[in-house]
Design an enzyme around this catalytic site. Structure first.
Site, PDB file in Angstrom:
ATOM      1  N   TYR A   1     -14.874   0.098   9.301  1.00  0.00           N
ATOM      2  CA  TYR A   1     -13.426   0.311   9.412  1.00  0.00           C
ATOM      3  C   TYR A   1     -12.965   0.130  10.861  1.00  0.00           C
ATOM      4  O   TYR A   1     -11.980  -0.567  11.137  1.00  0.00           O
ATOM      5  CB  TYR A   1     -13.141   1.731   8.916  1.00  0.00           C
ATOM      6  CG  TYR A   1     -11.734   2.237   9.095  1.00  0.00           C
ATOM      7  CD1 TYR A   1     -10.654   1.642   8.445  1.00  0.00           C
ATOM      8  CD2 TYR A   1     -11.481   3.365   9.884  1.00  0.00           C
ATOM      9  CE1 TYR A   1      -9.371   2.151   8.591  1.00  0.00           C
ATOM     10  CE2 TYR A   1     -10.204   3.878  10.027  1.00  0.00           C
ATOM     11  CZ  TYR A   1      -9.144   3.262   9.374  1.00  0.00           C
ATOM     12  OH  TYR A   1      -7.881   3.771   9.514  1.00  0.00           O
TER      13      TYR A   1
ATOM     14  N   GLY B   1       0.828  -1.206   0.000  1.00  0.00           N
ATOM     15  CA  GLY B   1       0.000   0.000   0.000  1.00  0.00           C
ATOM     16  C   GLY B   1       0.860   1.253   0.000  1.00  0.00           C
ATOM     17  O   GLY B   1       0.527   2.270   0.621  1.00  0.00           O
TER      18      GLY B   1
HETATM   19  C1  AKB Z   1     -10.150   8.040   8.636  1.00  0.00           C
HETATM   20  O1  AKB Z   1     -10.607   9.181   8.732  1.00  0.00           O
HETATM   21  O2  AKB Z   1     -10.823   7.057   8.311  1.00  0.00           O
HETATM   22  C2  AKB Z   1      -8.688   7.822   8.963  1.00  0.00           C
HETATM   23  C3  AKB Z   1      -8.480   7.393  10.385  1.00  0.00           C
HETATM   24  C4  AKB Z   1      -8.735   8.330  11.491  1.00  0.00           C
HETATM   25  O3  AKB Z   1      -8.105   6.277  10.613  1.00  0.00           O
HETATM   26  N1  AKB Z   1      -7.939   9.006   8.691  1.00  0.00           N
END
Ligand code: AKB
Length: 316
Positions: free
Chosen positions: A143, A9
């Site tokens: 995430y 990456g």
């Molecule tokens: C996001 O905004 O998803 C990233 C993080 C804070 O991991 N920059």
């Protein structure tokens, strides 16, 4: 053959600057950059580069064996905003790529891993101010879930199989060389580009949304420092809280106005507001400061000065 470093990456926001820094330290030929495509030509042409899909275990394994790679920095990931649009893709990429490198270390093909976590491991039930290393963690984004689960697996592989994996929970990262993509904190980079180009910015977060942030130079320094620290110094094998500054869109706009008085900002919160609202406002990173001497350097005004100067040169 001397042992090599692989960055997976490498074309991304952090990966590209990390590649340059590691090449300065260890030599250009000892650091292999890789990504799924060649979207960052400056990076691609700066030294050894291979096309590598982070989801393809055999491709990563072959690359490590053929080049005597012993250390892997896994920087490929789908971030918070993109993850909400493509949940299964985020799960697939973020989890499988991590398992691939953990399993390469478990079978002793590689010796050492850096894997970034994020403030996204925290969620709406986490105390928001000065958030501790160990606290309630109920992430509400895909995430964040992948990062929290990933942290547990890192610790598990360290404890059960002796894998040397090191990790930090990055806040929003501000940089001028490579644009971020798909994150909730991306506004804090876009705002500088728009301030120089159009003297105005429409922010996708509300004016009082406070989030933890950091300048790229500090983030790279933390990454290098944790990887160079003695093994015994690394007492946390899930991921370390890491903090520099916190600010709101209103505050970053005010710091830009000190340099560009005619700059204006307006607010049109979108789906990313909910993500931002679920994250801490500020982070307590005492363990990182105590265990491996982490210290940040850049204040908000330092960042604004550096961003506007560097982007101004590129534009001009
Ligand atoms: C996001 O905004 O998803 C990233 C993080 C804070 O991991 N920059």
């Amino acid at each position: 053959m001397t042992s090599k470093i692989l960055i997976i990456g490498a074309c991304g926001q952090i990966g590209s600057e990390l590649t340059h820094k590691l090449r300065d330290i260890y030599g250009v030929d000892n650091v292999i950059a890789s990504d799924i495509n060649t979207r960052n030509l400056e990076l691609v042409n700066s030294g050894p580069f291979v096309i590598l899909d982070a989801k393809n275990f055999n491709a990563i394994k072959d690359c490590c064996i053929n080049n005597n790679v012993k250390t892997v920095y896994l920087m490929a990931a789908l971030l918070s905003a993109t993850g909400e649009k493509y949940p299964m893709e985020a799960w697939d990429l973020n989890m499988n790529s991590l398992f691939h490198v953990l399993n390469l270390a478990k079978t002793k093909i590689i010796d050492k891993i850096f894997w970034p976590s994020s403030i996204a491991v925290f969620g709406p039930t986490t105390p928001k101010e000065n958030t501790e290393q160990r606290t309630i963690m109920e992430p509400s984004t895909v995430y964040g879930i992948t990062k929290q689960v990933g942290e547990r697996w890192c610790q598990y592989y360290h404890e059960k199989y002796g894998v040397d994996v090191r990790s930090i929970r990055y806040p929003g990262i501000i940089s001028w060389k490579t644009l971020p993509g798909g994150g909730t904190t991306d506004y804090a980079v876009e705002i500088y580009h728009e301030a120089l180009k159009n003297k105005t910015y429409e922010c996708f977060l509300s004016e009082e949304t406070e989030l933890p942030m950091m300048f790229m130079d500090d983030a790279i320094k933390a990454t290098v420092d944790i990887m160079q620290a003695d093994t015994d110094a690394i007492k946390i094998r899930s991921s370390y809280n890491l903090s520099a500054i916190s600010f709101t869109p209103k505050e970053i706009a005010a710091s830009i106005q000190k340099v560009i008085p005619e700059f204006t900002i307006s607010y049109k919160p979108d789906y990313r507001q909910d993500i931002a609202d679920s994250w801490p406002k500020s982070i307590n990173d005492t363990p990182a400061r105590e265990d491996w001497n982490w210290k940040h350097e850049f204040s908000l005004q330092d960042i604004t000065k550096e961003m506007l100067t560097q982007l101004g040169k590129n534009n001009g």
